[in-house]
Scaffold this active site. Sequence first.
Site, PDB file in Angstrom:
ATOM      1  CG  HIS A  97      55.993  21.934  35.730  1.00 19.14           C
ATOM      2  ND1 HIS A  97      55.638  21.634  34.488  1.00 19.14           N
ATOM      3  CD2 HIS A  97      55.959  23.403  35.418  1.00 19.14           C
ATOM      4  CE1 HIS A  97      55.312  22.440  33.724  1.00 19.14           C
ATOM      5  NE2 HIS A  97      55.337  23.719  34.172  1.00 19.14           N
ATOM      6  CB  CYS A 130      55.546  15.272  33.729  1.00 14.81           C
ATOM      7  SG  CYS A 130      54.873  16.745  32.802  1.00 14.81           S
TER       8      CYS A 130
END
Length: 200
Positions: free
Chosen positions: A120, A177
């Site tokens: 992440h 991301c």
Amino acid sequence: MRKWIGLLAIVVGLAVALPNAYQWWKQRHTVEAMSNSELNEYLSYDDTVREPVKKLPGSKDEIKLEKGQEVAHLLIPSIESKYPVYWGTDPETLKQGVGMHDSKWTVTPEETGHVLLAGHRDTVFTEMGDVKIGDMVTVKYHDKEYTYQVRKTFITEAEDRSVVVKKEEPLLTISTCYPFEFVGDAPYRYIIQSELISVK
């Protein structure tokens, strides 16, 4: 009455926010700063472009890996960070930190092919945008160190699965991301691709 409604709203808000805040704190604290001795060792590599290693020693890993099991460490000297790596890239495993993709198109580092790591961007991989072409990236896996050199970075759509493909040469892909400062489900993926240059 309004006072009680206000207090209830605060309690409900905390009940929703605290688990997420704890999860963020837990993932963020899996990232370690590299020690001076580690930095000295890994920063001794120069950043010249080299021919990648064509064949790797050894054969396919016979050990059964369990989802969520810690299997490796990722070291990136240019941002002075070291990350534990867990087996799998499912949502539960990625809550622990960096995941190593398990599929028919990807391999573990001791095999010749495509190693894919994901994490992440708002917890473990907040500094990935600072990794540059030419930087060294090392994966410690089963008592060996696989050092890669960054060759390319690019951005792709979140739904783009063309990154998860079979490769004939030893390649490491790191995916997270993007944009890094985006709040919510980010629409893109930031990709770092590196070629293997040494095994020791």
